[in-house]
Write a protein that holds these residues in place. Structure first.
Motif, PDB file in Angstrom:
ATOM      1  N   GLN A 298      41.652  52.067  88.540  1.00 22.03           N
ATOM      2  CA  GLN A 298      42.025  50.966  89.428  1.00 22.03           C
ATOM      3  C   GLN A 298      41.355  49.650  89.033  1.00 22.03           C
ATOM      4  OE1 GLN A 298      40.945  52.565  93.258  1.00 22.03           O
ATOM      5  NE2 GLN A 298      42.821  53.758  93.383  1.00 22.03           N
ATOM      6  N   VAL A 299      41.201  49.452  87.725  1.00 24.88           N
ATOM      7  CA  VAL A 299      40.586  48.222  87.234  1.00 24.88           C
ATOM      8  C   VAL A 299      40.904  48.069  85.743  1.00 24.88           C
ATOM      9  CG1 VAL A 299      38.360  49.272  86.611  1.00 24.88           C
ATOM     10  CG2 VAL A 299      38.434  46.874  87.294  1.00 24.88           C
ATOM     11  N   ALA A 300      41.048  46.819  85.303  1.00 26.91           N
ATOM     12  CA  ALA A 300      41.201  46.538  83.869  1.00 26.91           C
ATOM     13  C   ALA A 300      39.834  46.648  83.210  1.00 26.91           C
ATOM     14  CB  ALA A 300      41.774  45.141  83.668  1.00 26.91           C
ATOM     15  N   LEU A 301      39.798  47.052  81.962  1.00 23.84           N
ATOM     16  CA  LEU A 301      38.541  47.202  81.232  1.00 23.84           C
ATOM     17  C   LEU A 301      38.359  46.052  80.238  1.00 23.84           C
ATOM     18  CD1 LEU A 301      38.619  51.058  80.632  1.00 23.84           C
ATOM     19  CD2 LEU A 301      37.293  49.787  82.335  1.00 23.84           C
ATOM     20  N   PRO A 302      37.124  45.776  79.840  1.00 21.38           N
ATOM     21  CA  PRO A 302      36.861  44.657  78.924  1.00 21.38           C
ATOM     22  C   PRO A 302      37.544  44.819  77.567  1.00 21.38           C
ATOM     23  CG  PRO A 302      34.837  45.382  79.997  1.00 21.38           C
ATOM     24  CD  PRO A 302      35.888  46.406  80.319  1.00 21.38           C
ATOM     25  N   ALA A 303      37.998  43.690  77.016  1.00 17.88           N
ATOM     26  CA  ALA A 303      38.714  43.685  75.734  1.00 17.88           C
ATOM     27  C   ALA A 303      37.824  44.147  74.588  1.00 17.88           C
ATOM     28  CB  ALA A 303      39.255  42.287  75.450  1.00 17.88           C
ATOM     29  N   ASP A 304      36.528  43.787  74.596  1.00 19.16           N
ATOM     30  CA  ASP A 304      35.656  44.206  73.491  1.00 19.16           C
ATOM     31  C   ASP A 304      35.522  45.723  73.449  1.00 19.16           C
ATOM     32  OD1 ASP A 304      33.956  44.364  75.791  1.00 19.16           O
ATOM     33  OD2 ASP A 304      32.170  43.960  74.574  1.00 19.16           O
ATOM     34  N   TYR A 305      35.478  46.336  74.626  1.00 18.38           N
ATOM     35  CA  TYR A 305      35.388  47.789  74.712  1.00 18.38           C
ATOM     36  C   TYR A 305      36.671  48.437  74.194  1.00 18.38           C
ATOM     37  CZ  TYR A 305      35.643  52.417  76.706  1.00 18.38           C
ATOM     38  OH  TYR A 305      35.812  53.761  76.865  1.00 18.38           O
ATOM     39  N   LYS A 306      37.811  47.897  74.603  1.00 16.36           N
ATOM     40  CA  LYS A 306      39.091  48.453  74.144  1.00 16.36           C
ATOM     41  C   LYS A 306      39.193  48.358  72.624  1.00 16.36           C
ATOM     42  CE  LYS A 306      41.803  47.284  78.237  1.00 16.36           C
ATOM     43  NZ  LYS A 306      42.958  46.488  78.697  1.00 16.36           N
ATOM     44  N   GLU A 307      38.765  47.240  72.074  1.00 15.43           N
ATOM     45  CA  GLU A 307      38.814  47.079  70.620  1.00 15.43           C
ATOM     46  C   GLU A 307      37.885  48.086  69.940  1.00 15.43           C
ATOM     47  OE1 GLU A 307      38.186  43.672  67.187  1.00 15.43           O
ATOM     48  OE2 GLU A 307      38.450  43.051  69.274  1.00 15.43           O
ATOM     49  N   LEU A 308      36.696  48.272  70.496  1.00 12.88           N
ATOM     50  CA  LEU A 308      35.759  49.271  69.959  1.00 12.88           C
ATOM     51  C   LEU A 308      36.397  50.660  69.989  1.00 12.88           C
ATOM     52  CD1 LEU A 308      32.734  49.862  69.068  1.00 12.88           C
ATOM     53  CD2 LEU A 308      32.345  50.391  71.483  1.00 12.88           C
ATOM     54  N   ALA A 309      37.006  51.001  71.122  1.00 14.37           N
ATOM     55  CA  ALA A 309      37.608  52.326  71.284  1.00 14.37           C
ATOM     56  C   ALA A 309      38.835  52.514  70.399  1.00 14.37           C
ATOM     57  CB  ALA A 309      37.982  52.548  72.750  1.00 14.37           C
ATOM     58  N   GLU A 310      39.542  51.434  70.130  1.00 12.96           N
ATOM     59  CA  GLU A 310      40.708  51.518  69.243  1.00 12.96           C
ATOM     60  C   GLU A 310      40.275  51.640  67.777  1.00 12.96           C
ATOM     61  OE1 GLU A 310      43.943  51.709  69.860  1.00 12.96           O
ATOM     62  OE2 GLU A 310      43.964  51.318  72.016  1.00 12.96           O
ATOM     63  N   THR A 311      39.067  51.201  67.472  1.00 16.24           N
ATOM     64  CA  THR A 311      38.584  51.179  66.092  1.00 16.24           C
ATOM     65  C   THR A 311      37.787  52.425  65.730  1.00 16.24           C
ATOM     66  OG1 THR A 311      38.475  48.761  66.229  1.00 16.24           O
ATOM     67  CG2 THR A 311      37.270  49.799  64.423  1.00 16.24           C
ATOM     68  N   TYR A 312      37.002  52.960  66.688  1.00 18.66           N
ATOM     69  CA  TYR A 312      36.102  54.078  66.399  1.00 18.66           C
ATOM     70  C   TYR A 312      36.370  55.252  67.328  1.00 18.66           C
ATOM     71  CZ  TYR A 312      33.503  50.536  63.853  1.00 18.66           C
ATOM     72  OH  TYR A 312      33.154  49.545  62.986  1.00 18.66           O
ATOM     73  N   PRO A 313      36.204  56.457  66.807  1.00 18.01           N
ATOM     74  CA  PRO A 313      36.291  57.640  67.674  1.00 18.01           C
ATOM     75  C   PRO A 313      34.987  57.753  68.475  1.00 18.01           C
ATOM     76  CG  PRO A 313      35.716  58.293  65.442  1.00 18.01           C
ATOM     77  CD  PRO A 313      35.967  56.809  65.403  1.00 18.01           C
ATOM     78  N   PRO A 314      34.933  58.670  69.433  1.00 19.03           N
ATOM     79  CA  PRO A 314      33.674  58.867  70.169  1.00 19.03           C
ATOM     80  C   PRO A 314      32.520  59.123  69.190  1.00 19.03           C
ATOM     81  CG  PRO A 314      35.449  60.068  71.218  1.00 19.03           C
ATOM     82  CD  PRO A 314      35.993  59.550  69.915  1.00 19.03           C
ATOM     83  N   PHE A 315      31.405  58.434  69.420  1.00 26.73           N
ATOM     84  CA  PHE A 315      30.263  58.542  68.510  1.00 26.73           C
ATOM     85  C   PHE A 315      28.953  58.448  69.269  1.00 26.73           C
ATOM     86  CE2 PHE A 315      31.201  54.046  68.900  1.00 26.73           C
ATOM     87  CZ  PHE A 315      29.947  53.437  68.979  1.00 26.73           C
ATOM     88  N   VAL A 316      27.897  58.874  68.591  1.00 36.32           N
ATOM     89  CA  VAL A 316      26.540  58.763  69.122  1.00 36.32           C
ATOM     90  C   VAL A 316      25.688  58.116  68.033  1.00 36.32           C
ATOM     91  CG1 VAL A 316      25.894  61.112  68.418  1.00 36.32           C
ATOM     92  CG2 VAL A 316      24.660  59.988  70.256  1.00 36.32           C
ATOM     93  N   VAL A 317      24.781  57.223  68.432  1.00 35.63           N
ATOM     94  CA  VAL A 317      23.920  56.526  67.492  1.00 35.63           C
ATOM     95  C   VAL A 317      22.516  57.128  67.552  1.00 35.63           C
ATOM     96  CG1 VAL A 317      22.915  54.307  66.836  1.00 35.63           C
ATOM     97  CG2 VAL A 317      25.239  54.400  67.753  1.00 35.63           C
ATOM     98  N   ASP A 318      22.006  57.523  66.374  1.00 35.46           N
ATOM     99  CA  ASP A 318      20.654  58.081  66.234  1.00 35.46           C
ATOM    100  C   ASP A 318      20.367  59.223  67.216  1.00 35.46           C
ATOM    101  OD1 ASP A 318      19.867  56.686  64.038  1.00 35.46           O
ATOM    102  OD2 ASP A 318      18.477  55.354  65.067  1.00 35.46           O
TER     103      ASP A 318
END
Length: 154
Positions: free
Chosen positions: A11-31
């Motif tokens: 029930q809310v739009a999500l930030p564009a930077d997040y959508k771009e990140l999600a469209e570019t990378y699969p689920p990941f974990v850092v270190d």
């Protein structure tokens, strides 16, 4: 990615930077520490269910007066989980503006340190990885000098 379905369920739009990140990378974990909650194509409802579970946990903290005045989405100014650490830290967006691109990231540290970062999740990750983030309550040893990302499920 079926953003319409995800945003309809939340029930809310999500930030564009997040959508771009999600469209570019699969689920990941850092270190082996920080994981950004990224949906998988075709499993958008599972992603929304995970967010709902995080909101229930946050609602419990609010009820116990342990959320430092923050509230859970869909309340006005409510928090929406967007990342977590394997040490118990949770990272949220604070839905405080009609434009989701203006939402700050709220850090809920495992040691009850709560604070805000005024940029979006991508700027937060860049500051964290670049060593310029004020890391109140976050461990000093992550990210490492040579951080590594691991795709989740690989």
């Amino acid at each position: 990615m079926d953003w319409h379905s995800i945003e309809e369920q939340l029930q809310v739009a999500l930030p564009a930077d997040y959508k771009e990140l999600a469209e570019t990378y699969p689920p990941f974990v850092v270190d082996a520490f920080l994981s950004v909650h990224i949906p998988r194509v075709g499993q958008e409802s599972a992603f929304s269910d995970g967010v709902a579970s995080g909101l229930e946990t946050l609602a419990d903290l609010v009820e116990e007066d342990e959320a430092h005045g923050y509230v859970a989405h869909p309340e006005p100014g409510g928090l929406i989980p967007c990342a977590s650490s394997f040490s118990g830290d949770v990272f949220y967006w604070r839905n405080c503006d009609a434009d989701p691109n203006q939402w700050p990231v709220v850090v809920s540290g495992r040691n009850d340190d709560w604070w805000e970062f005024s940029g979006g999740i991508v700027k937060f990750l860049a500051a964290w990885l670049g060593g310029t983030l004020d890391r109140r309550g976050l461990p000093d040893n992550v990210p490492s000098a040579n951080p590594r990302a691991q795709i989740i499920g690989s």
